[in-house]
Design a protein around this motif. Structure first.
Motif, PDB file in Angstrom:
ATOM      1  N   SER A  28       0.660  -1.216   0.180  1.00 36.39           N
ATOM      2  CA  SER A  28      -0.020   0.100  -0.020  1.00 36.39           C
ATOM      3  C   SER A  28       0.748   1.323  -0.213  1.00 36.39           C
ATOM      4  N   ALA A  29       1.821   1.484   0.814  1.00 36.72           N
ATOM      5  CA  ALA A  29       2.807   2.517   0.785  1.00 36.72           C
ATOM      6  C   ALA A  29       3.380   2.612  -0.393  1.00 36.72           C
ATOM      7  N   GLY A  30       3.961   1.376  -0.997  1.00 35.37           N
ATOM      8  CA  GLY A  30       4.674   1.440  -2.574  1.00 35.37           C
ATOM      9  C   GLY A  30       4.046   1.954  -3.385  1.00 35.37           C
ATOM     10  N   GLU A  31       2.548   1.602  -3.427  1.00 37.75           N
ATOM     11  CA  GLU A  31       1.685   1.965  -4.370  1.00 37.75           C
ATOM     12  C   GLU A  31       1.478   3.515  -4.291  1.00 37.75           C
ATOM     13  N   THR A  32       1.125   3.987  -3.034  1.00 34.86           N
ATOM     14  CA  THR A  32       0.959   5.434  -2.981  1.00 34.86           C
ATOM     15  C   THR A  32       2.257   6.313  -3.256  1.00 34.86           C
ATOM     16  N   GLU A  33       3.378   5.796  -2.928  1.00 30.79           N
ATOM     17  CA  GLU A  33       4.765   6.403  -3.350  1.00 30.79           C
ATOM     18  C   GLU A  33       4.606   6.470  -5.072  1.00 30.79           C
ATOM     19  N   TYR A  34       4.395   5.129  -5.517  1.00 35.68           N
ATOM     20  CA  TYR A  34       4.336   5.256  -6.986  1.00 35.68           C
ATOM     21  C   TYR A  34       3.622   6.472  -7.579  1.00 35.68           C
ATOM     22  N   MET A  35       2.127   6.306  -7.026  1.00 37.43           N
ATOM     23  CA  MET A  35       1.209   7.340  -7.686  1.00 37.43           C
ATOM     24  C   MET A  35       1.663   8.653  -7.308  1.00 37.43           C
ATOM     25  N   ASN A  36       2.410   8.935  -6.367  1.00 41.53           N
ATOM     26  CA  ASN A  36       2.471  10.252  -6.064  1.00 41.53           C
ATOM     27  C   ASN A  36       3.910  10.794  -6.856  1.00 41.53           C
ATOM     28  N   ALA A  37       4.941   9.846  -6.951  1.00 42.92           N
ATOM     29  CA  ALA A  37       6.307  10.288  -7.527  1.00 42.92           C
ATOM     30  C   ALA A  37       6.345   9.916  -8.995  1.00 42.92           C
ATOM     31  N   CYS A  38       5.750   8.747  -9.543  1.00 46.40           N
ATOM     32  CA  CYS A  38       6.248   8.268 -10.698  1.00 46.40           C
ATOM     33  C   CYS A  38       5.107   8.132 -11.862  1.00 46.40           C
ATOM     34  N   ALA A  39       3.896   8.095 -11.405  1.00 42.76           N
ATOM     35  CA  ALA A  39       2.794   7.791 -12.293  1.00 42.76           C
ATOM     36  C   ALA A  39       2.697   8.916 -13.218  1.00 42.76           C
ATOM     37  N   ALA A  40       3.038  10.077 -12.969  1.00 45.62           N
ATOM     38  CA  ALA A  40       2.916  11.425 -13.974  1.00 45.62           C
ATOM     39  C   ALA A  40       3.779  10.983 -15.244  1.00 45.62           C
ATOM     40  N   CYS A  41       4.686  10.526 -14.967  1.00 46.20           N
ATOM     41  CA  CYS A  41       5.584  10.125 -16.118  1.00 46.20           C
ATOM     42  C   CYS A  41       5.413   8.947 -16.893  1.00 46.20           C
ATOM     43  N   HIS A  42       5.492   7.786 -15.998  1.00 50.04           N
ATOM     44  CA  HIS A  42       5.387   6.272 -16.218  1.00 50.04           C
ATOM     45  C   HIS A  42       3.977   5.750 -16.366  1.00 50.04           C
ATOM     46  N   GLY A  43       3.067   6.579 -15.944  1.00 46.28           N
ATOM     47  CA  GLY A  43       1.652   5.907 -16.123  1.00 46.28           C
ATOM     48  C   GLY A  43       1.279   5.379 -15.015  1.00 46.28           C
ATOM     49  N   GLU A  44      -0.276   5.329 -14.620  1.00 43.52           N
ATOM     50  CA  GLU A  44      -0.649   4.375 -13.509  1.00 43.52           C
ATOM     51  C   GLU A  44      -0.208   2.927 -13.621  1.00 43.52           C
ATOM     52  N   SER A  45      -0.291   2.439 -14.817  1.00 43.35           N
ATOM     53  CA  SER A  45      -0.207   1.151 -14.938  1.00 43.35           C
ATOM     54  C   SER A  45       1.454   0.764 -15.161  1.00 43.35           C
ATOM     55  N   GLY A  46       2.363   1.815 -15.374  1.00 45.33           N
ATOM     56  CA  GLY A  46       3.748   1.635 -15.333  1.00 45.33           C
ATOM     57  C   GLY A  46       4.479   1.292 -16.836  1.00 45.33           C
ATOM     58  N   VAL A  47       3.490   1.542 -17.957  1.00 47.40           N
ATOM     59  CA  VAL A  47       3.943   1.335 -19.319  1.00 47.40           C
ATOM     60  C   VAL A  47       4.735   2.667 -20.015  1.00 47.40           C
ATOM     61  N   GLY A  48       4.706   3.653 -19.346  1.00 50.47           N
ATOM     62  CA  GLY A  48       5.308   4.705 -19.901  1.00 50.47           C
ATOM     63  C   GLY A  48       4.191   5.739 -20.560  1.00 50.47           C
ATOM     64  N   ASP A  49       3.042   5.678 -20.227  1.00 55.30           N
ATOM     65  CA  ASP A  49       2.006   6.514 -20.718  1.00 55.30           C
ATOM     66  C   ASP A  49       1.410   7.442 -19.999  1.00 55.30           C
ATOM     67  N   GLY A  50       2.276   8.252 -18.904  1.00 53.56           N
ATOM     68  CA  GLY A  50       1.818   9.212 -17.945  1.00 53.56           C
ATOM     69  C   GLY A  50       1.291  10.506 -18.755  1.00 53.56           C
TER      70      GLY A  50
END
Length: 136
Positions: A28-50
């Protein structure tokens, strides 16, 4: 009597949350970090479509293929080193944001340098574990 039942229910729910497995909390903490720090560029699913991906000057990797690109093994230490800035990944013409330093700076004023280092390492590990869970 009713007030005591509500208090007991609140206590029971709180204890249930504390009893949640460590890996579930980390996820849960990792998903929160991802959504806050990474998803804008890498996308919610992580495929690089943020939403910011089209503004990047370099291609964004598909984060769901990290293991596939490493002979089926998730390179945890390498991923951690990319996140915390010890590895030289470049994005948008500059180094990828060094999240370790950003996390630590935000906390060091509030809780002190040593405590912020511990919390920062935990946040980075949780994020790396979330990336591992996204592998296809």
């Amino acid at each position: 009597m009713f007030k005591n039942n509500i208090t007991a229910l609140g206590l029971a729910l709180g204890m249930a949350g504390l009893c949640m497995s460590g890996s579930a909390l980390a996820q849960s903490a990792g998903e929160t970090e991802y959504m806050n720090a990474c998803a804008a560029c890498h996308g919610e699913s992580g495929v690089g479509d943020g939403p910011l991906a089209e503004l990047m000057t370099v291609g964004l990797p598909d984060l769901t293929q990290i293991s596939a690109n490493n002979d089926g093994e998730f390179p945890m230490l390498e991923v951690i080193q990319i996140i915390d800035g010890r590895s030289g990944i470049r994005g948008h013409g500059y180094p990828m944001p060094v999240w370790g330093q950003r996390f630590k700076e935000a906390l060091s004023v509030e809780i002190g340098a040593y405590a912020s280092e511990i919390v920062t390492r935990g946040r980075i590990l949780a994020l790396a574990q979330h990336l591992e869970s996204m592998q296809q």
